[in-house]
Structures are given as C-alpha cells and as structure tokens.
Design an enzyme around this catalytic site. Structure first.
Site, PDB file in Angstrom:
ATOM      1  N   HIS A  59       4.308  -1.633   9.381  1.00  0.00           N
ATOM      2  CA  HIS A  59       3.386  -0.710   8.696  1.00  0.00           C
ATOM      3  C   HIS A  59       2.120  -0.483   9.528  1.00  0.00           C
ATOM      4  CE1 HIS A  59       1.891   0.582   4.472  1.00  0.00           C
ATOM      5  NE2 HIS A  59       1.186   1.205   5.402  1.00  0.00           N
ATOM      6  N   HIS A  61      -0.563   2.684  11.028  1.00  0.00           N
ATOM      7  CA  HIS A  61      -0.952   4.100  11.076  1.00  0.00           C
ATOM      8  C   HIS A  61      -1.506   4.392  12.470  1.00  0.00           C
ATOM      9  CE1 HIS A  61      -0.432   4.815   6.750  1.00  0.00           C
ATOM     10  NE2 HIS A  61      -0.895   3.589   6.599  1.00  0.00           N
ATOM     11  N   ASP A 153       4.171   6.700   2.645  1.00  0.00           N
ATOM     12  CA  ASP A 153       3.017   5.808   2.502  1.00  0.00           C
ATOM     13  C   ASP A 153       1.681   6.553   2.541  1.00  0.00           C
ATOM     14  OD1 ASP A 153       1.790   3.110   2.393  1.00  0.00           O
ATOM     15  OD2 ASP A 153       0.905   3.860   4.242  1.00  0.00           O
ATOM     16  N   HIS A 180       5.283   3.095  -1.257  1.00  0.00           N
ATOM     17  CA  HIS A 180       3.869   2.838  -1.565  1.00  0.00           C
ATOM     18  C   HIS A 180       3.783   2.891  -3.092  1.00  0.00           C
ATOM     19  CE1 HIS A 180      -0.603   3.864  -1.001  1.00  0.00           C
ATOM     20  NE2 HIS A 180      -0.377   4.040  -2.282  1.00  0.00           N
ATOM     21  N   ASP A 306      -0.659  -2.681   7.726  1.00  0.00           N
ATOM     22  CA  ASP A 306      -1.272  -1.478   7.150  1.00  0.00           C
ATOM     23  C   ASP A 306      -2.523  -1.107   7.954  1.00  0.00           C
ATOM     24  OD1 ASP A 306      -1.735   0.761   5.623  1.00  0.00           O
ATOM     25  OD2 ASP A 306      -2.318  -0.329   3.813  1.00  0.00           O
TER      26      ASP A 306
END
Ligand code: NCD
Length: 445
Positions: A59, A61, A153, A180, A306
C-alpha cells in the site's frame, strides 16, 4: 538484465538468528556459509546486522501520474529503497486514475526506469474511483503490468453489487480486491475518530462502525463468491474481531495495519497539528493494543505503509482544510521494531513474515518475499537493530514532509537494501539504481 557484480555480505545474522556470509552473484544468493571466499566480490561488513528478505509494501501512494508535486515514482521509489523495500504496490488514486491498461503500464515503466524497487501498479476497481461501474480489470491483469491487486483506495467500493462483481472478476485472474473499508454515509464530513476526544474537541467523528460494517459485509461477499479479499489499513479492535471470525470460517481474507496505527492514538489530535490527520483516523489506545495483538497472532497478515505524501500547503493549514495522509516508507521498519519487537510481541522471523513474505504472496510477486536461501533472488535488507535515530522529514527522500514521527527518536535503521542482486542502499544512503533502469532508459522511452 541482471548485474554480473558479486557482493559478499559478511557476518549477517539471518532473521536475527545464526550469523552467516551471503554471496550474491548475478542477481541471486549464490552461496550461504561461513568464511566464504571473497575473491572478485565487493565485501559488505554486516557484523551485528539482521538480514531479512527485502520488504514488500502492499500500500504505497506514488502520486504519479498527475500529482508530481506530491511525489513521483522516482522519489517514492528512493524512499522505498531507503526504507528497506524491494517492491511496492502503487495505489491507483493518481490523476488520471490507474483504471486502464495504458496507465498501469505507464506506472510500471516509470518504476523500471527509476530502478530502485519493483513498482507494481494497483488497478482501480471502478472507473475514475467513482464507484459507478467496473474498470477494465481483465485488461489491466493481462497487460504488461500484470496487475493482480485492485483497489479504489481513498474511496470505498460501497455498492455491494459492484463489490460482488469485482470479487467475481478478480477470481478469474487470481487477483485480489483491496478494500478501503469506509461506509461513506457514516463518515460524511468526518475529521477524526469518533469518541471522547472528538466530543471534547467538537470535531465531526469517523465511527469505528463505518469501517467494521463494510468489512463484515465484504468477508461475507468474499465467502459467497469464493474470492480473495484484502482489507486495507485496519484500524479498530472491532475490525480485528470480524477478521478473526472470518478466518476461522475459512474465508479467504487478508488484512493490513499501518505503522502509524500500531503506535499513535487520537489523543494527538488535541494538538490540532494536521500531520496527525489520516484516513482511517488514529484511534484509541485499546485499538492500538488490539491491532498489535492481531499482527502478532496472524489475524492481521501484514504491515502496509499507506505512504501518503502531500505537498506542505495541504498539510500546513487548519485541521479541517488539511489533506489526510502520512508518509511512512522510510520509518516503517523502525516503527515495527518499536511497537512489535521491543515490546516482545514479535521476533525478526515475524518481521520477515509481515513486511516481506506475506505481502509478496498477497500481490502474487514470485521473485519477492522469498526465503534467504541459496538459489533465491537476492532481495535482501540489512537492519541495524541497535541504531537509534531522530526522524527529520526535511532530509527524507520522499517529497512529503508529512511524517507523524518528525522529531521522534526511533530504534532500528536500514543499512543496506539489495534489489535483485544490486545494492540500491549502502551504509544507510542511496547507492545507485538497478541496471534495469539504464536498460529501460536506453530503450528510449
Ligand atoms: N490514507 C490517507 O489518509 N490518504 C490517502 C487516501 C486515503 O486512504 O484516504 C491518500 O491518497 O492521501
């Protein structure tokens, strides 16, 4: 392309247990033993260091394409290598959204061009993350990016019919839907965890039930269609109970917890510092305790960062205006050591399981999360467990300055990262990207 250079990692403690030398040649672990011949090899002194399989993030970004002011594949990959990662799953909430074969192939190409880690694009479940109709899941799976993980997500796939169809489609490609879990109607306008602190501060709350009700529904849907579900960033004790129940029934569900949810609580929101604003929100002390216990006993399978970098102007503002998200790639190992190893809840074998082996299995990454054994791909992270360091976001490789650990002293430091036989990190600093990046650039794209 694999590098022909040979490396001898001298005296590392494998999984924190026996000390051994590791000879790396042509991208694989060529030999493991004591006092191995260093002829022709660059020697890396690893006395006192723990050797683990390279970390895999389920996970991350990376923000590219479209939000290169927040992060790029290059800067996020550098941060990942420094954090001990050899592979990351790049979430689909870029701009454009990664909802077509073209975009996921672009992200995979940018990853190879950077050459610091294996960048595995996540495909969106629905077109534009809008939750209205399914994206081209099959085309993304069959593309050169070979997508296996699909997620909206940042948004929840809240329509149960769409979620059911997504679970059915991914089954055909051995894929997984990473949900999510956030019921949007229960979290409209939410600013922080709903509880005693939100009541005192007068901020709209994000109740635990908004997460738990979606997880309960989704494990039943996964059971009904016989498909694979992954739950992103589990944050409440109640979610842990539901996942434990689902696993006991044999439902194919995996779950992740973030480093920040293993350490921080909603008490920090009293500072009104938006560095602590994140989705799902920081919860209570008893949630943190339940998450730690669940990670230790395997109810929660993996740690996913995340990693959510944001430009300073979106974080250095009033709480209500601020973006949600925290960086995490460069501090994950240290937080896991602090929350799980130094508390006696886990050993280094468990760290390998939750940061490498199971994340690779969830993403179906054949070359990652492999054991430290002869003939295996040389994806290796060397950790100094005795190190102590103070987090300074201004010197991190990520473009995001939004680390909730800024100014904190943390234990454990990644000293070296070997990605497919090549040291991307040495002596705790970036070395050079894997030669794959040179080949990709020479390809003229
Ligand atoms: N985790 C976060 O707080 N933020 C994520 C998306 C999201 O999950 O909301 C982001 O992309 O910034």
């Amino acid at each position: 392309m694999t590098p022909s250079t040979r490396y001898l990692i001298r005296g590392a403690s494998l999984y924190g247990e026996t000390a051994a030398d590791l000879l790396i040649a042509d991208g694989v672990i060529a030999a493991i033993g004591s006092a191995l011949d260093a002829a022709g090899a660059t020697v890396v002194d690893a006395q006192g260091l723990v050797a683990l399989p390279g970390f895999v993030d389920v996970h991350t970004h990376l923000r590219e394409p479209g939000r290169e002011d927040a992060e790029t594949v290059e800067t996020g990959s550098r941060a990942a290598a420094l954090g001990g990662y050899t592979a990351v799953h790049a979430m689909a909430n870029s701009s454009p959204v990664a909802d077509t074969a073209g975009v996921v192939e672009q992200v995979a190409h940018l990853g190879r061009r950077a050459g610091w880690v294996d960048v595995r694009p996540v495909g969106a479940v629905t077109v534009g993350l809008k939750g209205e109709r399914l994206a081209e899941l099959g085309a993304m799976a069959e593309s050169a990016a070979a997508v296996r993980m699909f997620s909206d997500d940042g948004m929840c796939v809240h329509d149960p019919v769409l979620m059911r169809r997504a679970l059915e489609y991914v089954k055909a490609v051995d894929g997984v839907v990473a949900q999510h879990a956030q019921e949007p109607r229960l979290t409209a306008g939410a600013q922080m965890n709903e509880g005693s602190v939100s009541a005192i501060l007068g901020l709209p709350g994000w109740p635990a039930v908004a997460e738990e009700s979606i997880i309960a529904r989704d494990v039943l849907l996964a059971q009904h269609v016989g498909s694979r579900l992954h739950v992103c960033h589990v944050s409440t004790a109640g979610s842990v109970d539901i996942i434990r129940w689902a696993k006991a029934r044999g439902i194919s569900v995996t779950a992740e917890v973030t480093p920040h949810h293993l350490l921080l609580t909603d008490e920090l929101v009293r500072t009104y510092d938006p560095v602590y604003k994140v989705n799902p929100p920081l919860r209570t002390h008893s949630d943190v305790e339940a998450l730690r216990a669940a990670l230790a006993d395997g109810t929660i399978d993996v740690v996913g960062t995340d990693h959510a970098p944001h430009p300073s102007e979106h974080k250095e503002c009033e709480w209500v205006q601020a973006a949600m998200g925290m960086t995490g790639l460069e501090t994950a190992l240290s937080v896991v050591q602090l929350a799980m190893v130094e508390t006696g809840l886990m050993g280094w074998r468990d760290v390998a399981r939750v940061l490498s082996e199971v994340p690779a299995a969830i993403g179906r990454l054949a070359d990652q999360g492999r054991p430290l054994a002869e003939g295996e791909p040389a994806n290796i992270t060397l950790v100094d467990p005795a190190a102590r360091w103070t987090v300074d976001p201004s010197v991190q490789a990520t473009k995001g300055r939004n680390s909730p650990f800024g100014g904190r002293e943390l234990p454990g430091r990644v000293v070296a990262t070997f990605y497919a036989g090549h040291p991307t990190v040495l002596d705790g600093a970036l070395n050079t990207p894997h030669p794959i990046s040179v080949a990709e650039r020479a390809g003229g794209r």
